[in-house]
Structures are given as structure tokens and as C-alpha cells.
Design a protein around this motif. Structure first.
Motif, PDB file in Angstrom:
ATOM      1  N   ASP A 240       0.832  -1.207   0.000  1.00 17.29           N
ATOM      2  CA  ASP A 240       0.000   0.000   0.000  1.00 17.29           C
ATOM      3  C   ASP A 240       0.867   1.256   0.000  1.00 17.29           C
ATOM      4  N   TYR A 241       1.988   1.153   0.689  1.00 16.47           N
ATOM      5  CA  TYR A 241       2.924   2.293   0.693  1.00 16.47           C
ATOM      6  C   TYR A 241       3.543   2.455  -0.703  1.00 16.47           C
ATOM      7  N   LEU A 242       3.942   1.312  -1.277  1.00 17.07           N
ATOM      8  CA  LEU A 242       4.587   1.379  -2.595  1.00 17.07           C
ATOM      9  C   LEU A 242       3.649   1.885  -3.685  1.00 17.07           C
ATOM     10  N   SER A 243       2.359   1.633  -3.519  1.00 16.14           N
ATOM     11  CA  SER A 243       1.436   2.131  -4.545  1.00 16.14           C
ATOM     12  C   SER A 243       0.996   3.561  -4.246  1.00 16.14           C
ATOM     13  N   GLY A 244       1.552   4.134  -3.196  1.00 11.99           N
ATOM     14  CA  GLY A 244       1.261   5.537  -2.885  1.00 11.99           C
ATOM     15  C   GLY A 244      -0.058   5.716  -2.154  1.00 11.99           C
ATOM     16  N   GLU A 245      -0.636   4.611  -1.682  1.00 17.74           N
ATOM     17  CA  GLU A 245      -1.939   4.730  -1.022  1.00 17.74           C
ATOM     18  C   GLU A 245      -1.853   5.104   0.443  1.00 17.74           C
ATOM     19  N   ILE A 246      -0.832   4.631   1.126  1.00 22.28           N
ATOM     20  CA  ILE A 246      -0.690   5.009   2.530  1.00 22.28           C
ATOM     21  C   ILE A 246       0.727   5.557   2.759  1.00 22.28           C
ATOM     22  N   SER A 247       0.847   6.364   3.805  1.00 22.58           N
ATOM     23  CA  SER A 247       2.161   6.921   4.127  1.00 22.58           C
ATOM     24  C   SER A 247       2.504   6.634   5.578  1.00 22.58           C
ATOM     25  N   PRO A 248       3.559   5.850   5.815  1.00 23.03           N
ATOM     26  CA  PRO A 248       3.971   5.634   7.193  1.00 23.03           C
ATOM     27  C   PRO A 248       4.519   6.919   7.805  1.00 23.03           C
ATOM     28  N   VAL A 249       4.269   7.097   9.099  1.00 17.78           N
ATOM     29  CA  VAL A 249       4.718   8.314   9.777  1.00 17.78           C
ATOM     30  C   VAL A 249       5.667   7.950  10.915  1.00 17.78           C
ATOM     31  N   PHE A 250       6.732   8.742  11.045  1.00 18.11           N
ATOM     32  CA  PHE A 250       7.695   8.560  12.129  1.00 18.11           C
ATOM     33  C   PHE A 250       7.839   9.869  12.889  1.00 18.11           C
ATOM     34  N   PHE A 251       8.159   9.748  14.150  1.00 23.63           N
ATOM     35  CA  PHE A 251       8.380  10.941  14.975  1.00 23.63           C
ATOM     36  C   PHE A 251       9.840  10.949  15.422  1.00 23.63           C
ATOM     37  N   GLY A 252      10.416  12.137  15.521  1.00 22.48           N
ATOM     38  CA  GLY A 252      11.791  12.184  15.992  1.00 22.48           C
ATOM     39  C   GLY A 252      12.315  13.598  16.079  1.00 22.48           C
ATOM     40  N   SER A 253      13.617  13.694  16.213  1.00 21.08           N
ATOM     41  CA  SER A 253      14.261  14.998  16.251  1.00 21.08           C
ATOM     42  C   SER A 253      15.560  14.910  15.475  1.00 21.08           C
ATOM     43  N   ALA A 254      15.549  15.506  14.298  1.00 17.00           N
ATOM     44  CA  ALA A 254      16.733  15.404  13.436  1.00 17.00           C
ATOM     45  C   ALA A 254      17.946  16.028  14.106  1.00 17.00           C
ATOM     46  N   LEU A 255      17.731  17.165  14.750  1.00 19.09           N
ATOM     47  CA  LEU A 255      18.848  17.868  15.369  1.00 19.09           C
ATOM     48  C   LEU A 255      19.527  16.993  16.421  1.00 19.09           C
ATOM     49  N   ASN A 256      18.728  16.239  17.152  1.00 23.97           N
ATOM     50  CA  ASN A 256      19.274  15.362  18.190  1.00 23.97           C
ATOM     51  C   ASN A 256      19.592  13.966  17.670  1.00 23.97           C
ATOM     52  N   ASN A 257      19.504  13.822  16.367  1.00 22.10           N
ATOM     53  CA  ASN A 257      19.744  12.531  15.752  1.00 22.10           C
ATOM     54  C   ASN A 257      18.846  11.465  16.358  1.00 22.10           C
ATOM     55  N   PHE A 258      17.659  11.848  16.684  1.00 19.44           N
ATOM     56  CA  PHE A 258      16.753  10.929  17.357  1.00 19.44           C
ATOM     57  C   PHE A 258      15.667  10.433  16.405  1.00 19.44           C
ATOM     58  N   GLY A 259      15.618   9.104  16.236  1.00 14.59           N
ATOM     59  CA  GLY A 259      14.620   8.535  15.323  1.00 14.59           C
ATOM     60  C   GLY A 259      15.108   8.499  13.886  1.00 14.59           C
ATOM     61  N   VAL A 260      16.323   8.975  13.659  1.00 14.60           N
ATOM     62  CA  VAL A 260      16.835   9.063  12.290  1.00 14.60           C
ATOM     63  C   VAL A 260      17.334   7.704  11.797  1.00 14.60           C
ATOM     64  N   LYS A 261      18.050   7.005  12.677  1.00 14.70           N
ATOM     65  CA  LYS A 261      18.580   5.708  12.254  1.00 14.70           C
ATOM     66  C   LYS A 261      17.430   4.730  11.964  1.00 14.70           C
ATOM     67  N   GLU A 262      16.409   4.786  12.815  1.00 15.23           N
ATOM     68  CA  GLU A 262      15.250   3.903  12.614  1.00 15.23           C
ATOM     69  C   GLU A 262      14.570   4.225  11.291  1.00 15.23           C
ATOM     70  N   LEU A 263      14.483   5.518  11.026  1.00 16.31           N
ATOM     71  CA  LEU A 263      13.878   5.955   9.771  1.00 16.31           C
ATOM     72  C   LEU A 263      14.654   5.364   8.593  1.00 16.31           C
ATOM     73  N   LEU A 264      15.971   5.477   8.681  1.00 15.36           N
ATOM     74  CA  LEU A 264      16.831   4.978   7.607  1.00 15.36           C
ATOM     75  C   LEU A 264      16.734   3.453   7.484  1.00 15.36           C
ATOM     76  N   ASP A 265      16.718   2.768   8.642  1.00 13.04           N
ATOM     77  CA  ASP A 265      16.647   1.303   8.621  1.00 13.04           C
ATOM     78  C   ASP A 265      15.343   0.819   7.987  1.00 13.04           C
ATOM     79  N   ILE A 266      14.260   1.493   8.317  1.00 18.34           N
ATOM     80  CA  ILE A 266      12.979   1.075   7.733  1.00 18.34           C
ATOM     81  C   ILE A 266      12.925   1.504   6.270  1.00 18.34           C
ATOM     82  N   PHE A 267      13.453   2.708   6.007  1.00 22.99           N
ATOM     83  CA  PHE A 267      13.453   3.211   4.630  1.00 22.99           C
ATOM     84  C   PHE A 267      14.101   2.196   3.681  1.00 22.99           C
ATOM     85  N   ILE A 268      15.278   1.680   4.056  1.00 22.93           N
ATOM     86  CA  ILE A 268      15.941   0.767   3.106  1.00 22.93           C
ATOM     87  C   ILE A 268      15.189  -0.555   2.970  1.00 22.93           C
TER      88      ILE A 268
END
Ligand code: G4P
Length: 524
Positions: A240-268
Motif C-alpha cells: 500500500d505504501y509502494l502504490s502511494g496509497e498510505i504513508s507511514p509516519v515517524f516521529f523524531g528529532s533530526a537535530l538530536n539525531n533521534f529517530g533518524v537511524k530507525e527511519l533509515l533502517d525502515i526506509f531501506i
């Protein structure tokens, strides 16, 4: 055979946001994981920051830097990632739209305090039209912001995205304790002021009383909020994500490098591998044997003594090889490139082979324009790089009669680069430049003078929109042409456009000539 492995390990995407939401900071953190940069701050210089119109000289200076950061390639866990940079300044929105044609997915950054902002709305609209898979990153959780449910509602309403939170915040602002990641079922704890690189606790059973030892009284709130999340939002499905129907959402703080690695791990794990592209005659798949690609960006050299430019080509299929003859379809001639450039870790290096999903930079002396297709011989044109009707218009007038040739050449080349659009009055022969932002007028004037030794000035024109028009009804078409001849111009491809000076005039024309179809993008 095309190297399937190379295709499968590639991810090409862009980060989009309203200025200041944290796009640059997030990009930088992602590059740090890929070892592409060593220190924070390295990407900052790329930014065209909150620049006032008067400060556009600074933009010119930064243009040089931004060549290096237009495409940022790096390796992470065996995956080749290409981040395509998009200019944050809204006057360069069209540049951003074109870059979006060269990516396979997008990460949308939203400021938790500001919520959905206008520029994000515009960009997401374009992505939705193209059904580009989108991941949303809600940033700045370390600061007081809007309630998480409120933010998700706003995203659904304003951006028209069906969202599924894959992480959930525990508190916010000074009470921010971290996030629970639904995808990996782990808890990530936030320590204010500390850059978190890896600090997650596997925690699949949320009813476990131990949760309290980590987040105290917030444990109860987290449990009930997640219960609500599970009740309200559907289950995440990659398709559903690949067909553009749904968008997963993540919360974090880029400045604090918080939630970024998880974002990247799921992204790949979930982001699409290089996708094929529609062209005028068929659909081109990445694993096809023969090379095809298209130009989505042209960057002028900063050195005024060398008028060569760099054309950015997205490889769609096959393998692009150095010193090999390729067909420049529009010009119907073969071209060979001795120093194609790859973009790795912000460095430009000459490459021998480039795979689908990658971007290759080709030195160009004026052969290319945006949207051009290269193939191994097949005559096809990639679609999807339209010009939009500009929003601001000026007559451009030669201010130095001795330099009219230089002016014509300069305007021609700047238009090929996609800096603005040129229309020539059918009757008057007058040149009209159309842009999406005021800044471009100054950029054009400056560049004409410094790169082409030509001078121009602008004169006002009352114009609301340009509309491309077609019709099978020859009588209506001829009548329209005859009556509106002073309001018809040619675009750069020689196609007719109607210069409507007000929404009313446009509406009148549409009503009077029902068989004529008016379009506000050049591709229809
Ligand atoms: P942009 O590219 O989307 O325009 O945004 P950018 O990353 O430049 O971030 C805009 C501002 O927001 C920067 O502050 C940046 O430090 C800050 N920021 C980014 N992520 C976070 C976050 O997670 N938490 C907080 N509190 N701030 C964040 P600035 O003061 O404008 O710039 P600078 O002086 O830090 O460079």
C-alpha cells in the motif's frame, strides 16, 4: 544481462519540506550514517536560507556549492542510497518539481510545532499526482508541539494522505521521553542534549509492567494511545505504501539525531527500488538490456569563462557506459561522453558504468535541455517533466543593441536550463519571460550580464496565466486564433499558448470556445 543486484540495492529519493522544518538537518544526519560526511554542518552551506529577494547574490554564490550537493550518494548496509537535493526556496519550486520526476520515493519533513505548511502542501500534491511513495517524518519533538493525533489529522486533511504511524512519541517538548517503534517493536529513549545514535530496547509486550521502569507514568498514556492507534489506523502493508496509497509516519528529532537511524533502517527495507518510467511509446523497465535516461536538471558552470554545463541524467534502464555512443533523441544524433560524473559522498568522480536509479552528470556545451532523452538508438521520449504555467511575467527587452546576439543566445540557454519560460508573441514578436518567483528575474539579468555579456531590462505586462490549447474543431480554433491573435504566443517548442490577462478572460474564452481544451501544464 543488466545487473539485477545493482538495481535491487538502489534507493533514490528526495526530502521535501517547507523551509525550516529540518530538511537540511535530516539530510545531514542521514549522510553521517552513510559515512558520506564526517561532521555536522557540512551540508548547511548548500542551503538557500530564508533569503530575501535582495540577497540573491548569495544564492548565486551558493549555486556553486549546490552542484556538489545536488545528488548525494552513499552506501548504507550494502544499499546504495541517492538523495536528490531540492531547493528550499519557493521561488525555485519548479526546480523541485522536476527533481521529483527523477526520484522513486520521498520523505516529507514536518515541524511538530508548525504542522503542515504551504510549501509542503504544494510539493505533496505533485507527489500524489505521480503516486510517489511518501514517508512522513515529524520533526522537532524535543520542542513543544502539536498533539500527535492532531498532527496526523492535519496531515490527512491538508495533504490528503492516508497515514499509518509506525512510531509513536512519548511526551513532547521538555517532557519528551522518546518513541515507541511499532515496526521494530522497540523503545527508544531520549536524553535531552545527547545525540542518540543507537539506543533501543526491544519491547514487544507493552502490557509488561517493566515499561514503567523506563518511562514512568507515561507508560499508561503510551498504552492507551497505542491502543487507539491500532484501532484507528489500518495495519501497515508495504504494497500500500509502494502504490502511494498510505504513508507511514515517524516521529523524531533530526537535530538530536533521534529517530533518524530507525527511519533509515525502515526506509531501506520498504522504499522502492528503481522504478521504470512511462515514455511516449511504451513503459520502460529498469532491468531492460538497453540504456535509457532523461535529463531532469541542468546546472551552469560557475566559471563565466567556460560556458559548459552539467546535465543531470536519471538512468532509467540498462547500464550507462563511458565513451559509448548514445542517441540524443530530440536532436537525432549520437553523442559520446568521456567524463561522465557520479555523485558519491558529495564528491564528483568519473565513472565507467552507471546503473538504473543512479544519476549521472554529463558535461554539456549546450546540447541538452530539460526533459531530453538518451537511448541506445530507440526513438522514445520520457514523459512527466511538464512545464507549468508560470505565475509572474515580464517583457524582456534588449538594453544593449550591440549585444543582441549574445542576449538571444543567453536567453535561449537559460531557458533550456529551466530557469524560466520564454514565450514569443505571435503578432508582436515580443519576448515574454515567465517565472514562478521574483528572484528568477534578477538571476536571469545577472547571469545574462556575467555569463553572456548581454544586458536586458524588463517591462511590465498584464498577464494572469499562459494556457496551452488544442482542439479538433478547426472552425473554433481558427476563429479563436483570429480574434485573439494579439494574445497568442509561442512557447519554446513552438506550441501555441493563450495569454490570458485575468481569470475572467480565461473563463470567457473557455465558455465561448467549448471545443478548445486549455491546459496549464505543457504535457497533456
Ligand atoms: P530546512 O532545511 O528544512 O530549511 O531546515 P534546517 O534543517 O535548516 O532546520 C531549520 C532550523 O531548525 C535549524 O535551526 C535547525 O537547527 C533546527 N532544527 C532541525 N531539526 C530540529 C530538531 O529536531 N529540534 C530542534 N529543536 N531544532 C531543529 P536554525 O537556528 O534556523 O539554524 P542553525 O543556526 O541551527 O543552523
Amino acid at each position: 544481462m543488466v545487473n539485477k543486484k545493482e538495481i535491487e540495492r538502489r534507493r533514490t529519493f528526495a526530502i521535501v519540506s517547507h523551509p525550516d522544518a529540518g530538511k537540511t538537518t535530516l539530510t545531514e544526519k542521514l549522510l553521517l550514517y552513510g559515512g558520506a560526511i564526517q561532521v555536522a554542518g557540512a551540508v548547511k552551506s548548500n542551503k538557500i536560507k530564508k533569503t530575501a529577494t535582495s540577497d540573491w547574490m548569495e544564492i548565486e554564490r551558493q549555486r556553486g556549492i549546490s552542484v556538489a550537493t545536488s545528488v548525494m550518494g552513499f552506501e548504507y548496509n550494502g544499499v546504495k542510497i541517492n538523495i536528490l537535493d531540492t531547493p528550499g526556496h519557493q521561488d525555485f519550486a519548479e526546480d523541485t518539481f522536476r527533481t521529483l520526476t527523477a526520484v522513486d520515493s520521498v520523505i516529507v519533513v514536518i515541524d511538530a510545532a508548525k504542522g503542515v505548511e504551504p510549501q509542503t502542501e504544494k510539493l505533496v500534491k505533485v507527489c500524489r499526482m505521480r503516486k510517489t511513495p511518501m514517508i512522513v517524518f515529524i520533526n522537532k519533538l524535543d520542542r513543544p508541539g502539536k498533539d500527535a493525533f492532531e498532527l496526523l489529522d492535519e496531515i490527512e486533511q491538508k495533504l490528503g494522505l492516508q497515514v499509518i504511524p509506525l512510531s509513536w512519541p512519548i511526551g513532547m517538548g521538555s517532557g519528551f521521553k522518546g518513541v515507541y517503534n511499532n515496526y521494530f517493536e522497540n523503545l527508544q529513549l531520549f536524553t535531552p542534549g545527547k545525540q542518540v545514535i543507537e539506543n533501543s530496547i526491544q519491547f514487544s509486550n507493552l502490557s509488561d509492567p517493566e515499561l514503567k521502569t523506563y518511562i514512568g507514568d507515561d507508560a499508561e498514556t503510551l498504552r492507551s494511545e497505542l491502543e487507539l492507534v491500532h484501532g484507528v489506523y489500518p495495519e501497515f502493508k508495504k504494497e500500500d505504501y509502494l502504490s502511494g496509497e498510505i504513508s507511514p509516519v515517524f516521529f523524531g528529532s533530526a537535530l538530536n539525531n533521534f529517530g533518524v537511524k530507525e527511519l533509515l533502517d525502515i526506509f531501506i527495507k520498504i522504499a522502492p527500488t528503481p522504478l521504470g518510467r512511462e515514455c511516449d511509446v511504451r513503459f520502460v523497465k529498469p532491468e531492460e538490456e538497453n540504456f535509457t535516461g532523461f535529463v531532469f536538471k541542468i546546472h551552469a558552470n560557475m566559471d563565466p569563462n567556460h560556458r559548459d554545463r552539467l546535465a543531470f541524467v536519471r538512468v532509467v534502464s540498462g547500464t550507462f557506459k563511458r565513451n559509448t555512443n548514445y542517441l540524443h533523441v530530440r536532436q537525432n544524433r549520437k553523442l559520446k561522453f568521456s567524463s561522465p560524473t557520479a555523485f558519491m559522498a558529495q564528491k564528483k568522480t568519473i565513472v565507467d558504468e552507471v546503473y538504473p536509479g543512479d544519476i549521472v552528470g554529463l558535461h554539456d556545451t549546450g546540447n541538452f535541455k530539460i526533459g531530453d532523452t538518451l537511448t541506445e538508438g530507440e526513438t522514445l521520449h520520457f514523459k512527466g517533466i511538464p512545464s507549468f504555467s508560470p505565475e509572474l511575467f515580464r517583457y524582456v527587452v534588449n538594453a544593449d543593441p550591440m549585444k543582441s546576439k549574445q542576449l538571444a543566445k543567453g536567453i535561449d540557454q537559460l531557458m533550456d536550463e529551466g530557469v524560466a519560460q520564454l514565450f514569443v508573441g505571435k503578432h508582436s514578436g515580443r519576448k515574454i519571460i515567465g517565472t514562478v518567483g521574483m528572484l528568477q528575474f534578477e538571476v536571469i539579468q545577472y547571469r545574462l550580464e556575467h555569463e553572456y555579456s548581454a544586458k536586458c531590462r524588463y517591462e511590465p505586462i498584464k498577464l494572469y496565466k499562459t494556457a496551452w490549447f488544442v482542439s479538433e474543431n478547426k472552425t473554433q480554433l481558427e476563429d479563436f486564433r483570429a480574434r485573439k491573435s494579439s494574445q497568442i504566443a509561442f512557447d519554446k517548442e513552438g506550441r501555441e499558448v493563450f495569454l490570458s490577462d485575468s481569470p475572467f478572460a480565461l473563463q470567457m474564452a473557455q465558455e465561448k470556445y467549448p471545443d478548445i481544451r486549455f491546459y496549464f501544464t505543457s504535457e497533456f
